[in-house]
Write an enzyme that holds these catalytic residues in place. Structure first.
Site, PDB file in Angstrom:
ATOM      1  N   GLU A 113     -11.185   6.143  -2.126  1.00  0.00           N
ATOM      2  CA  GLU A 113     -11.145   6.539  -0.717  1.00  0.00           C
ATOM      3  C   GLU A 113     -12.234   5.830   0.101  1.00  0.00           C
ATOM      4  O   GLU A 113     -11.991   5.361   1.218  1.00  0.00           O
ATOM      5  CB  GLU A 113     -11.309   8.058  -0.572  1.00  0.00           C
ATOM      6  CG  GLU A 113     -10.184   8.894  -1.182  1.00  0.00           C
ATOM      7  CD  GLU A 113      -8.856   8.782  -0.436  1.00  0.00           C
ATOM      8  OE1 GLU A 113      -8.460   7.670  -0.044  1.00  0.00           O
ATOM      9  OE2 GLU A 113      -8.197   9.824  -0.268  1.00  0.00           O
TER      10      GLU A 113
ATOM     11  N   GLU B  29       0.186  10.928   5.268  1.00  0.00           N
ATOM     12  CA  GLU B  29      -0.022   9.480   5.102  1.00  0.00           C
ATOM     13  C   GLU B  29       1.295   8.774   4.731  1.00  0.00           C
ATOM     14  O   GLU B  29       1.603   7.700   5.253  1.00  0.00           O
ATOM     15  CB  GLU B  29      -1.071   9.255   4.020  1.00  0.00           C
ATOM     16  CG  GLU B  29      -1.640   7.850   4.036  1.00  0.00           C
ATOM     17  CD  GLU B  29      -2.977   7.785   3.332  1.00  0.00           C
ATOM     18  OE1 GLU B  29      -3.882   8.546   3.724  1.00  0.00           O
ATOM     19  OE2 GLU B  29      -3.113   6.992   2.393  1.00  0.00           O
TER      20      GLU B  29
ATOM     21  N   ASP C 197       0.823  -1.212   0.000  1.00  0.00           N
ATOM     22  CA  ASP C 197       0.000   0.000   0.000  1.00  0.00           C
ATOM     23  C   ASP C 197       0.856   1.261   0.000  1.00  0.00           C
ATOM     24  O   ASP C 197       0.457   2.287  -0.548  1.00  0.00           O
ATOM     25  CB  ASP C 197      -0.984  -0.005   1.176  1.00  0.00           C
ATOM     26  CG  ASP C 197      -2.257   0.757   0.832  1.00  0.00           C
ATOM     27  OD1 ASP C 197      -2.733   0.609  -0.313  1.00  0.00           O
ATOM     28  OD2 ASP C 197      -2.764   1.503   1.667  1.00  0.00           O
TER      29      ASP C 197
ATOM     30  N   GLU D  69      -9.648  -3.262  -6.160  1.00  0.00           N
ATOM     31  CA  GLU D  69      -9.497  -3.234  -4.700  1.00  0.00           C
ATOM     32  C   GLU D  69      -9.539  -4.664  -4.133  1.00  0.00           C
ATOM     33  O   GLU D  69      -8.762  -5.015  -3.252  1.00  0.00           O
ATOM     34  CB  GLU D  69     -10.588  -2.375  -4.052  1.00  0.00           C
ATOM     35  CG  GLU D  69     -10.401  -0.873  -4.238  1.00  0.00           C
ATOM     36  CD  GLU D  69      -9.278  -0.270  -3.381  1.00  0.00           C
ATOM     37  OE1 GLU D  69      -8.814  -0.901  -2.414  1.00  0.00           O
ATOM     38  OE2 GLU D  69      -8.854   0.856  -3.717  1.00  0.00           O
TER      39      GLU D  69
HETATM   40  C1  LIG Z   1      -5.353   0.089  -2.516  1.00  0.00           C
HETATM   41  C2  LIG Z   1      -5.775   1.327  -1.783  1.00  0.00           C
HETATM   42  N1  LIG Z   1      -7.015   1.817  -1.991  1.00  0.00           N
HETATM   43  C3  LIG Z   1      -7.392   2.954  -1.336  1.00  0.00           C
HETATM   44  C4  LIG Z   1      -6.553   3.601  -0.486  1.00  0.00           C
HETATM   45  C5  LIG Z   1      -7.015   4.836   0.232  1.00  0.00           C
HETATM   46  N2  LIG Z   1      -6.359   5.990  -0.196  1.00  0.00           N
HETATM   47  C6  LIG Z   1      -5.288   3.064  -0.321  1.00  0.00           C
HETATM   48  N3  LIG Z   1      -4.383   3.643   0.502  1.00  0.00           N
HETATM   49  N4  LIG Z   1      -4.888   1.916  -0.969  1.00  0.00           N
END
Ligand SMILES: Cc1ncc(CN)c(N)n1
Length: 229
Positions: free
Chosen positions: A148, A96, A55, A218
């Site tokens: 999001e 973040e 991520d 996702e």
């Molecule tokens: C795969 C993924 N999807 C959504 C988000 C949220 N910004 C994230 N950090 N990573």
């Protein structure tokens, strides 16, 4: 599911209509077994670490995507307030990225050695394609919202009533599951809904296709970490 007329969609909001129409896929992305395992406390920490590392790379690719949405808002938006909402999103991504670095060091992950897995590369490729100036603001802001909201809905579930999320993962869940993040997602949803209500049929089709694509990506993204179970 029954087809809604355009007039009905306007009253309910296009996004609400899609969420009803595509409930199964939306649930698949926001109630993935990895999320359920965080919530019930059975999570394998290797899976969590794998998700965290992947991520981090995703978020680095997400920054230019959000910046591209900001440019589109500046050029195409009919409401000046959109820019402030998106700018807030860009700003919070700096925090973040710092958080990912701190969290990675806490878990002994060397971020410079992380290699993107196939599903991550594919998803980052989709982000890059959405940065094209040919992609309309309406489609891009819809994509931004859905990316999001998947995290907001997923992580909020991990801190909701009855959750047994391990203490050391609570901060992660709060990051996306908090009330503040939910409010921000609602602001994005309002912008997307406003734009979708005025969109042509062709634009609507493209936006819905992107919405579905992102939900599938996702699920694939969560699945990457499950490989470690
Ligand atoms: C795969 C993924 N999807 C959504 C988000 C949220 N910004 C994230 N950090 N990573």
């Amino acid at each position: 599911m029954e087809q809604k007329s355009k007039e009905e969609e306007k009253k309910v909001g296009v996004i609400e209509t899609w969420l009803r129409k595509h409930t199964l896929l939306f649930k698949g992305a926001t109630r993935h077994p990895l999320i359920l395992s965080i919530r019930d406390g059975s999570i394998d920490i290797a899976s969590f670490k794998s998700w965290l590392a992947q991520d981090y790379l995703f978020v680095r690719a997400f920054v230019p995507f959000v910046a591209s949405v900001l440019i589109k808002a500046w050029k195409e938006s009919d409401e000046s307030g959109d820019m402030e909402v998106i700018l807030g999103g860009v700003a919070s991504l700096e925090d973040e990225i710092s958080w990912f670095k701190r969290e990675a060091s806490k878990w002994g992950i060397s971020l410079s050695e992380v290699v993107p897995q196939q599903a991550n590369k594919k998803y980052c490729g989709l982000l890059e394609s959405l940065m094209s100036p040919d992609v309309e603001y309406t489609v891009a802001i819809t994509a931004f919202w859905v990316i999001e909201v998947v995290y907001q809905e997923s992580f909020a579930h991990c801190i909701g009533e009855g959750s047994k999320t391990p203490q050391e993962l609570k901060e992660t869940c709060e990051r996306w599951g908090s009330e503040a993040f939910a409010k921000y997602c609602q602001s994005l949803q309002n912008i997307a809904n406003r734009r979708l209500q005025k969109a042509s049929d062709e634009e609507l089709k493209k936006a819905e296709h992107t919405f579905l694509n992102i939900l599938e990506y996702e699920v694939d993204f969560w699945n990457m970490s499950r490989g470690n179970v």
